[in-house]
Structures are given as C-alpha cells and as structure tokens.
Design an enzyme around this catalytic site. Structure first.
Site, PDB file in Angstrom:
ATOM      1  N   ALA A   7      -1.149  45.191   2.274  1.00 39.70           N
ATOM      2  CA  ALA A   7      -2.114  46.366   1.613  1.00 39.70           C
ATOM      3  C   ALA A   7      -2.297  45.654   0.345  1.00 39.70           C
ATOM      4  O   ALA A   7      -1.650  46.300  -0.493  1.00 39.70           O
ATOM      5  CB  ALA A   7      -1.824  47.672   1.864  1.00 39.70           C
ATOM      6  N   THR A  46      -0.302  51.239  -7.121  1.00 37.98           N
ATOM      7  CA  THR A  46      -0.038  50.795  -5.868  1.00 37.98           C
ATOM      8  C   THR A  46      -0.808  51.382  -4.576  1.00 37.98           C
ATOM      9  O   THR A  46      -1.770  52.237  -4.847  1.00 37.98           O
ATOM     10  CB  THR A  46       1.450  50.564  -5.461  1.00 37.98           C
ATOM     11  OG1 THR A  46       1.717  49.693  -4.354  1.00 37.98           O
ATOM     12  CG2 THR A  46       1.931  51.801  -5.325  1.00 37.98           C
ATOM     13  N   ASN A  47      -0.258  51.447  -3.451  1.00 38.30           N
ATOM     14  CA  ASN A  47      -0.929  52.193  -2.224  1.00 38.30           C
ATOM     15  C   ASN A  47       0.509  52.612  -1.488  1.00 38.30           C
ATOM     16  O   ASN A  47       1.755  52.242  -1.768  1.00 38.30           O
ATOM     17  CB  ASN A  47      -1.992  51.229  -1.305  1.00 38.30           C
ATOM     18  CG  ASN A  47      -1.102  49.989  -1.149  1.00 38.30           C
ATOM     19  OD1 ASN A  47      -0.435  49.929  -0.177  1.00 38.30           O
ATOM     20  ND2 ASN A  47      -1.719  48.854  -1.599  1.00 38.30           N
ATOM     21  N   ASP A  48       0.147  53.452  -0.299  1.00 35.69           N
ATOM     22  CA  ASP A  48       1.129  53.791   0.536  1.00 35.69           C
ATOM     23  C   ASP A  48       1.738  52.926   1.474  1.00 35.69           C
ATOM     24  O   ASP A  48       2.548  53.287   2.094  1.00 35.69           O
ATOM     25  CB  ASP A  48       0.486  55.016   1.057  1.00 35.69           C
ATOM     26  CG  ASP A  48       0.454  56.345   0.455  1.00 35.69           C
ATOM     27  OD1 ASP A  48       1.137  56.429  -0.712  1.00 35.69           O
ATOM     28  OD2 ASP A  48      -0.728  57.177   0.527  1.00 35.69           O
ATOM     29  N   SER A  49       1.405  51.584   1.539  1.00 35.22           N
ATOM     30  CA  SER A  49       1.840  50.936   2.606  1.00 35.22           C
ATOM     31  C   SER A  49       3.458  50.674   2.698  1.00 35.22           C
ATOM     32  O   SER A  49       4.027  50.643   1.332  1.00 35.22           O
ATOM     33  CB  SER A  49       1.181  49.311   2.401  1.00 35.22           C
ATOM     34  OG  SER A  49       1.770  48.471   3.130  1.00 35.22           O
TER      35      SER A  49
END
Length: 403
Positions: free
Chosen positions: A275, A208-211
């Site tokens: 994101a 995943t990402n930091d959103s």
C-alpha cells in the site's frame, strides 16, 4: 498419485503428531503404500499401534531391530522409499538432516534415502525463528529438500504465532505438486511488495495507511510453496517473513521504488501488493514540530510520490508479468479497469476496503481479479491465505498461457 507409490512417513516429537494419523490415512486413501518411522519423542504423543492400524504396516521405532537377517533395516527402508515425508518435523530432526547426524532410526534412514524428501516443520514460533533453525532450513533447501512453510495460528503454548503444522490436506497438495516435479512458477524469480510505506512529517510523525502487510506476505509464502525464488520487499509491518524468502526492508515510497527497480530487472514476475503512500510532505522538518500557543491550526503541504508501476511499465520486457493491487472505496470496477490499462498490468487485484472484513489490517479479504480482455473474477470473502492461493493460481495460469 500412482498406485502403490512407496511413502515413508517420519513422525517426530511434536504435539502435532496427531495430524500425522490423518495424513497417513490420506496417503493410504490415495493408493500409496505407507511405512511409518517414529522417534522416541513421537511415541510420547501418539502410539505406534495407531499408525500400524492405519498404514497396515509395522511401525519402525528402533535401529537394527528387524527380524530380516538378510536386510539392513534402514537401508532396506531407504531403498524402498519413493517419497520421504517428515511430518511433523521438529527443530531436532531438521538440525540432524541439515548436518548429516544419524543417531536414531529416523535420522539414520533419512540420511540413506535418495528419494525426494518433504519436510513439514512444526514447533514454537521462537524456535522456528531461532537463527540456527533458519540456517538449518536454508541448508535443507540448498540440498534440494522441499520445506513447507509452517502455518500461523493458535499454538500449544496458548498464544497465536507461526509454527503450526499445516493441515494434512495442504500437505497432500504439496505432495501432488512434488509428483509433478514442477509448477508453472518453479524457478521463477518473483518480486512481491508488502506493507504500507511511511512519509516523514518530522522525526516523530509520519503519513502512512492501515496496511498490515498480511496480503503481500501470504502471496510471498504461496509463491515460495509453488517453487518460486521470492524476493519480498517490505515496508514496516509486525509480520515475520516466510522462511527462505529474500527479505528487503524499505521505509518510504522512494525506498520502495528504488528496490523494485533494482530487483525487477532480473525478475519474471512483480506483484505490487504494498500500500504505497500517494502523497508525502513537501518539506520534512528536521526537528519535532511544536504546537504554537498562537495558532490552533497547521497547514501541511503535500506533493505526489513517485508512481512506481508507471516507472515499471517503462522498463518492462515482453516476458515479464506485472500484477497490481487497487484498494478502493467507490466505483471499484471502473477505477480498477483504469489502473489495469493505464499501468499496463497483466493482472489487477481490486478490493473495496469500505466493506466489512475486506482489506487493511484484518485476516480476511475479498477481491476481484481483472485481466485484459477477460471477465472479472470475484472471490468470496475468505482468509487472506486462501485469497493468496487464488491470486497465485491465476498468475500460474498466466505464466502457463504465455509459455
């Protein structure tokens, strides 16, 4: 606001009642005639005399207490009213309004009022999120009453959450929008995506990402405040959806693509603030991948995920507006311009997430807004709700321009 518009301000029992004093002053300064109605609970927080001094009118606190023998107090006030504002509005007064209960001067007069009404909720987050309160707020909206979205911040209980009464200046702006009856976004069907998608490696791990989803949620809230019919397609976040939006939860990029395709067909505007994971594991394991004693390394093969905006560009109609986001760490304008053109976007919001205070997880952001054939607009570093307002204002101008 026209001179001497008649504003009836209803103040109910919330710690935020003190803000209603500043609101009264702003109404008077704007040229309105203001009459204040207070509930008994409100009097425990602020005195009627304070409102009387600011409004230059007697404050109404009780039923059938007037000296005019030829007038029925609540009917006279209801007929006098051009705009009724309930600020702060507790869960109690919201429930009464939604269910037609009239057991005090405030609820009695509001029930008799045919003028436009603005309700400004203010309460603890748990009360706001209670299923009964949500149903009551939805009922008010269905009845044509304008409901402001509560602000987030430090609550009286000593912790942060949603439920704060918006500042008087924000309420005044909403009143001015009401006076205009419509904004360019009123009645528009808007799809907003938010959060970071997840791609499974195995049952316990994912890419995943930091959103945090804060930017997308703030845009959804601002769109709703401008009168739009908002569908919020959200990947996992820790945020509560704004009251009244249609929340569609998704998990993976494929889930998001399916939901966007479904809702975009009936939408006027798409804002892709999510994101989206650019890659996913080529193969997702059915069982947890165990560490091997014989090998200290593991190779993870990745494949591209679906390009949602490229799919959208294929089905986009001339009357639809698409807005994209680009989070970059280098060559911001060059990369953003390529995405603006390549995805056939009407607007692109670009930010450099390598800069302090910008982008993922924080409460602030700084963006550059790009449109085809126009010079980029660079905002200052500000709270994401302020950035959301600037973005939505640009979208409003685009809607107005295209007719």
């Amino acid at each position: 606001m026209a001179k001497q518009q008649h504003v009836a301000l209803y103040v109910t029992g919330s710690i935020a009642a003190y803000k209603a004093l500043a609101l009264t002053r702003l109404f008077v300064k704007d040229g309105a005639a203001v009459r204040v109605v207070m509930t008994k609970a409100a009097e425990a927080f602020v005195t009627p005399l304070s409102f009387q001094i600011l409004s230059k009118n007697a404050v109404v606190t009780e039923m059938f207490a007037g000296a005019q023998v030829k007038a029925v107090d609540h009917i006279e006030l209801a007929d006098w009213t051009d705009l009724a504002v309930v600020a702060p509005a507790t869960a109690d007064i919201i429930a009464k309004l939604a269910n037609g209960i009239a057991d005090d001067m405030a609820s009695l007069t509001l029930l008799a009022t045919t003028a436009p009404k603005l309700v400004v909720p203010a309460m603890n987050q748990h009360m706001l999120e209670n299923a009964a309160t949500k149903r009551n707020l939805d009922t008010l909206k269905q009845d044509g009453i304008t409901v402001m979205t509560p602000a987030s911040g430090f609550l009286a209980e000593g912790y942060s959450g949603r439920g704060r009464m918006p500042e008087p200046e924000a309420i005044m702006q909403t009143v001015k929008n009401l006076k205009q009856h419509t904004t360019p976004l009123t009645g528009k069907k808007v799809v907003v995506t938010a959060g970071g998608t997840r791609e499974r490696i195995d049952p316990v791990r994912f890419i995943t990402n930091d959103s945090s989803g804060k930017m997308g949620y703030a845009i959804a809230e601002e769109m709703q405040d401008k009168g739009a019919d908002v569908t919020l397609i959200s990947a996992p976040t820790k945020l509560e959806a704004p009251t009244g939006v249609n929340l569609v939860p998704v998990l993976t990029t494929e889930d998001l693509a399916e939901a966007v395709t479904k809702f975009f067909k009936q939408a006027d505007i798409l804002v892709m603030a999510a994101a989206v994971a650019d890659f996913k594991p080529l193969n997702s394991a059915d069982q947890k991948i165990k560490k091997s004693a014989d090998n200290d390394q593991m190779t993870l093969q990745l494949t591209k995920t679906v390009d949602i905006l490229k799919q959208v560009a294929k089905i986009k109609q001339p009357n639809q507006i698409t807005v994209g986001f680009a989070a970059e760490t280098q060559n911001l304008l060059d990369n953003a311009q390529q995405k603006l053109v390549g995805k056939q976007l009407d607007l692109l919001i670009a930010n450099d997430v390598s800069k302090p205070g910008v982008g993922f997880n924080g409460d602030t952001n700084q963006v550059t807004i790009l449109q085809p054939g126009q010079a980029p607009i660079k905002t200052k570093l500000a709270d994401k709700h302020i950035i959301a307002k600037q973005v939505v204002d640009q979208i409003s101008q685009l809607v107005q321009k295209e007719g």
